[in-house]
Design a protein around this motif. Structure first.
Motif, PDB file in Angstrom:
ATOM      1  N   HIS A  69       0.844  -1.201   0.000  1.00  0.00           N
ATOM      2  CA  HIS A  69       0.000   0.000   0.000  1.00  0.00           C
ATOM      3  C   HIS A  69       0.877   1.248   0.000  1.00  0.00           C
ATOM      4  O   HIS A  69       2.030   1.227   0.454  1.00  0.00           O
ATOM      5  CB  HIS A  69      -0.955  -0.004   1.198  1.00  0.00           C
ATOM      6  CG  HIS A  69      -0.329   0.389   2.506  1.00  0.00           C
ATOM      7  ND1 HIS A  69      -0.173   1.704   2.893  1.00  0.00           N
ATOM      8  CD2 HIS A  69       0.183  -0.365   3.528  1.00  0.00           C
ATOM      9  CE1 HIS A  69       0.393   1.754   4.090  1.00  0.00           C
ATOM     10  NE2 HIS A  69       0.624   0.517   4.499  1.00  0.00           N
ATOM     11  N   ASP A  70       0.299   2.345  -0.500  1.00  0.00           N
ATOM     12  CA  ASP A  70       1.043   3.593  -0.664  1.00  0.00           C
ATOM     13  C   ASP A  70       0.627   4.655   0.348  1.00  0.00           C
ATOM     14  O   ASP A  70       0.784   5.849   0.105  1.00  0.00           O
ATOM     15  CB  ASP A  70       0.872   4.126  -2.085  1.00  0.00           C
ATOM     16  CG  ASP A  70      -0.585   4.399  -2.447  1.00  0.00           C
ATOM     17  OD1 ASP A  70      -1.469   4.157  -1.587  1.00  0.00           O
ATOM     18  OD2 ASP A  70      -0.859   4.840  -3.573  1.00  0.00           O
ATOM     19  N   GLY A  71       0.110   4.247   1.497  1.00  0.00           N
ATOM     20  CA  GLY A  71      -0.348   5.202   2.498  1.00  0.00           C
ATOM     21  C   GLY A  71       0.760   6.068   3.070  1.00  0.00           C
ATOM     22  O   GLY A  71       0.477   7.138   3.623  1.00  0.00           O
ATOM     23  N   TYR A  72       2.014   5.618   2.942  1.00  0.00           N
ATOM     24  CA  TYR A  72       3.149   6.404   3.440  1.00  0.00           C
ATOM     25  C   TYR A  72       3.969   7.030   2.321  1.00  0.00           C
ATOM     26  O   TYR A  72       5.028   7.589   2.561  1.00  0.00           O
ATOM     27  CB  TYR A  72       4.057   5.521   4.308  1.00  0.00           C
ATOM     28  CG  TYR A  72       3.439   5.106   5.613  1.00  0.00           C
ATOM     29  CD1 TYR A  72       3.141   6.056   6.591  1.00  0.00           C
ATOM     30  CD2 TYR A  72       3.143   3.771   5.878  1.00  0.00           C
ATOM     31  CE1 TYR A  72       2.558   5.680   7.796  1.00  0.00           C
ATOM     32  CE2 TYR A  72       2.566   3.386   7.087  1.00  0.00           C
ATOM     33  CZ  TYR A  72       2.277   4.344   8.043  1.00  0.00           C
ATOM     34  OH  TYR A  72       1.709   3.982   9.235  1.00  0.00           O
ATOM     35  N   LEU A  73       3.467   6.931   1.107  1.00  0.00           N
ATOM     36  CA  LEU A  73       4.252   7.413  -0.027  1.00  0.00           C
ATOM     37  C   LEU A  73       4.329   8.941  -0.060  1.00  0.00           C
ATOM     38  O   LEU A  73       5.409   9.525  -0.244  1.00  0.00           O
ATOM     39  CB  LEU A  73       3.658   6.880  -1.331  1.00  0.00           C
ATOM     40  CG  LEU A  73       4.447   7.175  -2.604  1.00  0.00           C
ATOM     41  CD1 LEU A  73       5.842   6.550  -2.524  1.00  0.00           C
ATOM     42  CD2 LEU A  73       3.705   6.632  -3.825  1.00  0.00           C
TER      43      LEU A  73
END
Length: 561
Positions: free
Chosen positions: A431-435
C-alpha cells in the motif's frame, strides 16, 4: 490537508447537496391520501435478535444495561433519566431490548411491555435522539416485531395509542426517506417502511414505494462480493438484520422479491462467513465489535444457499487464508467514501489470526464504544497488527472544523491503492499510504502452512527515502487470553494459550522483539488489558523484517505457572 483531499471532500459535499435537491423534488411529487390510524397489524415481522430471560429480569427490576452502560432507574421511567451516553439513549429509544421480555411470554411480560411503551409516549418528546431517522426506524420495526407481546390482553385504549404511534412513525419516515442522505440510516428507514407496509393492513402501496428506494440503496451499498461499502463486518451484520426481515415480510405477503434484494442477501451471507474466525465469532476490523457466534447464527439460519466464502474479497478489500482450524484475515483495502468512513480504521495490511477457539493476533478494536475519548486511539494504525512508520497512521481522521461537523469523524488520506497478488495460501500486498509523506511503500508477504500450524511473514519498506533512516514499528497485538513469555535474547516469544498449548513467534534477523502493554475490546463494550509484540527498526538498516509464528511441538507441563 492536501488540496486533492479537500477537493474530494468538497466534491462529495456538492454531490450530496445535488442529491438532496433532487430528493426534495421527488418528495414534493409523492403525495397520497392516507388514513390517520392504521387498521391492524397482520403479522409480526421476523427478527434476528435473541431473547434472554436474565435480561428480562433486569428490565423488570428497572435495570437497563445498554451500549456498555448500566442504569438502575430506581422506580423511575428510563425515558425520564438523563442518559449516560448517546449510545445508551439510542439503544433505549430503539427498543431492541423489548424482545428480551418475550423470553418470559406471560401476561406480566405483556403488561410490563405496554407500561414501558406508554412511558415512552409520555417522555420521548423531549429527546432529540429518540426522533432521529435511524432510531425511529429501529423502534418502528421492534414495535411491530413485538406486536403480539404488546397487544396480548391490551385494552382498546392502548391498542388505539399503539396504532396511532405506528402511523405517526410511518408518516414521518415516509417524509424523511426521499431527503435522507446516503448512509446506513437510509437503508434502515427504507427497510422499516417496507416491513411496516407489508405487515400492516392496507399499506402495501407504501411498501412498494419504499421497496424501490431500498433496491437503489442495496445496489449502491452492497458490493459485488457481498461486503458493505463501509468495509465493516459489523455494518454488514446490521444491514442483514434489516434486509432479511424485509425478504421474509414480502414472502409472508406472497409478494415478489426484487432480484437486486434477493441477490444481495445471497452474496452477503457468504461474505459474513468470510469474516467469521475459527472461534465462530466476528472479525473486529473497521469498528466491528466482537460479536459471538450465537449472534451470527440467527442470520445464518436464513441462509438457504449455504454459500461458502471466497478467499479473495477484492471488492471489499480483504484476503482470507484458512487451513487446519486456523483463519487469517488481511486488510487489503482503502478507506471508504465519506458517508461510510466514520468508523473506518487506518488498518492497511493489518492481520487478525485465530486458531480453534483462540484469537492469537488481534486489533485493539472499536475502543470508542467503551470510552468515547478512545475512539481516535482505536482507529489509529498503531492499534492494528501491522507496520507503522514514524508513529504515524497510514490514514488520517478528519478533525478540522467545520469539515468534521459536515462529514463527521471520517477516515481520509489513506492508501489510494493496494496491490494484491495471491497464490494458494500466500498473499503479497503493498500500500502507498506512506508514499506522500515519507516516500515509502509498505509491502507485506504472508504464507500460511497447509496444516494451518505455521505462518511466515515478511514486511518491507520500499522507496529511495528509506535511506533517510525513518523509524518504524511492526506491531502484533495479542489476544487477551494469551500469556507472553519472551526469551532473554529478544529473538523469540512464546504465546501460551488457555489450553496450555504453545505458539512460537520469532524474527529471523534484524531488530529484536519487545513486549509492550496494549488493550483490546474484549466484548461489545468492555476493554481488557493485553500485550503486544513490537519489532522496532530503522529503514536505513532494517528495511526488511522476516518473522514467523508456529505451533510449538511440546506442551507446557502442569507445574508451569
Amino acid at each position: 490537508m492536501s488540496q486533492t483531499t479537500l477537493a474530494s471532500l468538497m466534491g462529495y459535499g456538492a454531490r450530496r447537496l445535488v442529491d438532496r435537491s433532487i430528493a426534495t423534488l421527488r418528495a414534493s411529487l409523492w403525495r397520497r391520501h392516507v388514513a390517520n390510524v392504521p387498521h391492524r397489524v397482520l403479522f409480526a415481522p421476523e427478527t434476528l435478535g435473541e431473547a434472554d430471560a436474565n435480561v428480562a429480569g433486569d428490565i423488570y427490576a428497572g435495570v437497563f444495561a445498554l451500549a456498555g452502560e448500566t442504569v438502575d432507574t430506581a422506580g423511575r421511567s428510563p425515558f425520564s433519566i438523563e442518559p449516560p451516553t448517546d449510545a445508551w439513549a439510542e439503544a433505549l429509544h430503539g427498543f431492541g431490548w423489548l424482545h428480551h421480555l418475550e423470553a418470559n411470554a406471560t401476561e406480566l411480560s405483556s403488561t410490563n411491555a405496554r407500561a414501558l411503551v406508554d412511558e415512552w409516549f409520555a417522555h420521548a418528546s423531549v429527546s432529540e435522539i429518540a426522533h432521529r431517522p435511524d432510531v425511529t426506524a429501529e423502534r418502528l420495526v421492534n414495535w411491530l416485531v413485538q406486536s403480539p407481546l404488546l397487544l396480548n390482553g391490551a385494552d382498546p385504549a392502548f391498542r388505539q395509542r399503539y396504532m396511532r404511534a405506528l402511523g405517526r412513525h410511518m408518516r414521518r419516515l415516509e417524509r424523511i426517506l426521499p431527503v435522507q442522505p446516503r448512509g446506513m440510516a437510509r437503508l434502515k428507514v427504507a427497510a422499516a417502511l417496507v416491513v411496516a407496509g407489508s405487515s400492516i393492513a392496507n399499506e402495501q402501496r407504501l411498501a412498494r414505494w419504499a421497496l424501490g428506494t431500498l433496491g437503489d440503496v442495496v445496489a449502491t451499498d452492497i458490493l459485488p462480493d457481498g461486503g458493505h461499502v463501509s468495509r465493516s463486518p459489523q455494518t454488514l451484520v446490521e444491514a442483514l438484520s434489516y434486509l432479511i426481515p424485509v425478504r421474509e415480510a414480502l414472502l409472508r405477503r406472497q409478494q415478489a422479491i426484487p432480484e437486486v434484494l434477493r441477490d444481495a442477501i445471497d452474496r452477503m451471507l457468504p461474505m459474513l462467513r468470510f469474516f467469521v474466525h475459527s472461534d465462530g465469532a466476528l472479525s473486529t476490523f473497521h469498528g466491528a465489535r466482537p460479536l459471538p457466534a450465537s449472534a451470527l447464527e440467527s442470520a445464518f439460519a436464513y441462509d438457504d444457499v449455504r454459500g461458502q466464502p471466497s478467499d479473495n474479497a477484492r471488492y471489499s478489500g480483504f484476503q482470507r487464508l484458512a487451513a487446519g482450524g486456523t483463519v487469517l484475515l488481511l486488510d487489503t483495502g482503502v478507506a471508504p467514501q465519506p458517508p461510510f468512513a466514520d468508523k473506518a480504521h487506518a488498518s492497511a495490511l493489518a492481520v487478525e489470526l485465530s486458531h480453534g477457539p483462540h484469537r492469537l493476533l488481534v486489533s485493539c478494536g472499536a475502543l470508542g464504544t467503551a470510552r468515547e475519548e478512545w475512539d481516535a486511539v482505536g482507529r489509529a494504525t498503531a492499534a492494528q497488527s501491522t507496520l507503522v512508520v514514524d508513529d504515524t497512521s497510514s490514514a488520517k481522521l478528519l478533525t478540522r472544523w467545520p469539515l468534521r461537523r459536515w462529514f463527521g469523524p471520517v477516515l481520509y488520506a489513506g492508501p489510494t491503492g493496494v496491490d494484491v497478488r495471491r497464490s494458494a495460501l500466500t498473499v503479497k500486498a503493498s500500500h502507498d499510504g506512506y508514499l506522500a509523506a515519507y516516500g515509502l511503500v509498505h509491502e507485506r508477504r504472508i504464507t500460511l502452512g497447509e496444516d494451518g500450524l505455521a505462518m511466515i511473514g515478511e514486511d518491507q519498506l520500499i522507496g529511495q527515502d528509506r535511506l533517510d533512516g525513518r523509524a518504524f514499528a511492526i506491531r502484533f497485538h495479542i489476544g487477551p487470553d494469551i500469556k507472553l513469555r519472551i526469551e532473554k535474547g529478544r529473538r523469540k516469544a512464546l504465546l501460551v494459550l488457555p489450553d496450555r498449548s504453545l505458539w512460537l513467534f520469532a524474527v529471523d534477523e534484524g531488530p529484536d522483539i519487545a513486549v509492550e502493554e496494549s488493550i483490546v475490546l474484549a466484548d461489545q463494550h468492555r476493554v481488557r488489558r493485553t500485550s503486544q509484540l513490537v519489532i522496532a527498526g530503522n529503514t536505513l538498516t532494517d528495511d526488511t523484517v522476516r518473522w514467523h509464528i508456529a505451533r510449538h511441538a511440546l506442551p507446557l507441563g502442569d507445574d508451569t505457572e
